[in-house]
Design a protein around this motif. Structure first.
Motif, PDB file in Angstrom:
ATOM      1  N   GLN A   1     -39.253-106.015  44.911  1.00 14.83           N
ATOM      2  CA  GLN A   1     -40.053-104.873  45.331  1.00 14.83           C
ATOM      3  C   GLN A   1     -39.133-103.668  45.518  1.00 14.83           C
ATOM      4  O   GLN A   1     -37.930-103.820  45.712  1.00 14.83           O
TER       5      GLN A   1
ATOM      6  N   TRP B   1     -43.973-108.703  37.556  1.00 17.64           N
ATOM      7  CA  TRP B   1     -45.099-108.693  36.642  1.00 17.64           C
ATOM      8  C   TRP B   1     -44.771-109.279  35.281  1.00 17.64           C
ATOM      9  O   TRP B   1     -45.497-109.059  34.341  1.00 17.64           O
TER      10      TRP B   1
ATOM     11  N   GLU C   1     -44.394 -99.279  37.342  1.00  9.39           N
ATOM     12  CA  GLU C   1     -44.276-100.716  37.588  1.00  9.39           C
ATOM     13  C   GLU C   1     -44.235-101.529  36.301  1.00  9.39           C
ATOM     14  O   GLU C   1     -43.624-102.584  36.239  1.00  9.39           O
TER      15      GLU C   1
ATOM     16  N   ARG D   1     -48.673 -95.661  39.500  1.00 11.29           N
ATOM     17  CA  ARG D   1     -48.058 -96.930  39.882  1.00 11.29           C
ATOM     18  C   ARG D   1     -47.856 -97.842  38.675  1.00 11.29           C
ATOM     19  O   ARG D   1     -46.811 -98.476  38.531  1.00 11.29           O
TER      20      ARG D   1
ATOM     21  N   LEU E   1     -43.538-100.342  44.652  1.00  8.96           N
ATOM     22  CA  LEU E   1     -43.615-101.046  43.380  1.00  8.96           C
ATOM     23  C   LEU E   1     -43.343-102.537  43.540  1.00  8.96           C
ATOM     24  O   LEU E   1     -42.532-102.955  44.375  1.00  8.96           O
ATOM     25  N   THR E   2     -44.035-103.330  42.719  1.00  7.28           N
ATOM     26  CA  THR E   2     -43.779-104.761  42.606  1.00  7.28           C
ATOM     27  C   THR E   2     -43.229-105.023  41.216  1.00  7.28           C
ATOM     28  O   THR E   2     -43.816-104.599  40.230  1.00  7.28           O
ATOM     29  N   HIS E   3     -42.103-105.741  41.131  1.00 12.03           N
ATOM     30  CA  HIS E   3     -41.446-105.951  39.836  1.00 12.03           C
ATOM     31  C   HIS E   3     -41.562-107.386  39.354  1.00 12.03           C
ATOM     32  O   HIS E   3     -40.772-107.836  38.534  1.00 12.03           O
TER      33      HIS E   3
ATOM     34  N   TYR F   1     -53.213 -97.876  40.246  1.00 10.68           N
ATOM     35  CA  TYR F   1     -52.892 -98.519  38.975  1.00 10.68           C
ATOM     36  C   TYR F   1     -53.618 -97.815  37.831  1.00 10.68           C
ATOM     37  O   TYR F   1     -53.164 -97.845  36.693  1.00 10.68           O
TER      38      TYR F   1
END
Length: 265
Positions: free
Chosen positions: A36, A58, A141, A137, A54-56, A124
């Motif tokens: 993150q 994915w 992301e 985002r 951000l979340t990485h 998003y």
């Protein structure tokens, strides 16, 4: 953008102001192992800098995202890939909802509509005049995802050389250009920066209209395909029912013949 914060993280003095970027760096050092991060980036839609989380995790639209189900993530992947494949980088609301038809009705259109609203709230997606495009985002992301899994649709801006998520392709040479970069260039010179063709706002309107008609055609074809599958399925079921009925009738006749034969014996 420089924003002063009175205290954050390991400040030497509680009253000593710390620059936002230093504060973010300290936070990112802590949350990086959890895939993150926090980032200051430019929102082209609002023309301002924003701070986003951000979340990485994915990778391939990772199933580790527990907020949404697997079928909802499948719809999200289909949605962002469709947006990126369009020259104007946006799709109509009807087109977005009808994408569920390509999933074999794993989710309903009502569910799709609710998901679109939720993804807009989470940044998003962004909705402008009933059209959806990638939100700030998603752009930050999923950039690695796009480059890894969709290299054919990734295009660099002719002016700034960065990936184009919000923009358009030149009507003459098809070079991709950010909306922001194009607008800044047009303030000085009323020509396309790539091929120097005279620029007119009507050209973008024609591009949008052409893309809209393409989406309408695609929606119609998707609907036709669903109706055909439904008709074929119905015809197949009727045929199976007729076959079963014939088999039952034949078995009944055989039983009767066998019964008459035994009586004669």
């Amino acid at each position: 953008m420089l924003i002063l914060i009175s205290s954050c993280g390991r400040s030497k003095k509680e009253s000593e102001p710390i620059l936002l970027k230093n504060c973010i760096q300290e936070i990112n050092d802590v949350i990086r192992p959890y895939q993150q991060s926090i980032k200051v980036t430019y929102n082209e839609s609002t023309n301002e800098e924003v701070v986003i989380f951000l979340t990485h995790a994915w990778d391939s639209i990772s199933e580790s995202q527990k907020i949404f189900t697997a079928k909802e993530l499948d719809y999200f992947r289909l949605l962002i890939e469709e947006i990126m494949s369009i020259d104007v980088r946006e799709i109509t609301g009807i087109h977005a909802i009808n994408l569920v038809n390509k999933m074999g009705q794993k989710i309903s259109m009502l569910q799709a509509e609710n998901l679109l609203a939720k993804w807009c709230k989470m940044y998003y997606l962004e909705k402008i005049q009933n059209k959806y495009r990638l939100g700030v985002r998603t752009i930050n992301e999923f950039e690695d995802y796009f480059e890894k899994y969709m290299p054919d649709v990734m295009k660099d801006c002719y002016i700034c050389k960065k990936n184009v998520f919000w923009g358009a392709n030149c009507i003459a040479c098809e070079k991709a250009i950010h909306t922001r970069c194009l607008n800044q260039y047009l303030e000085k010179i009323k020509k396309w920066p790539c091929c120097k063709l005279d620029f007119s706002p009507d050209q973008l309107k024609q591009l949008n209209e052409s893309q809209r008609m393409t989406q309408i055609t695609q929606t119609f074809e998707d609907t036709q395909s669903i109706e055909e599958r439904s008709e074929n399925s119905t015809a197949s079921n009727v045929e199976n029912d007729n076959t079963e009925e014939m088999e039952r009738s034949q078995n009944t006749d055989n039983i009767r013949r066998l019964s008459r034969k035994r009586k004669r014996e």
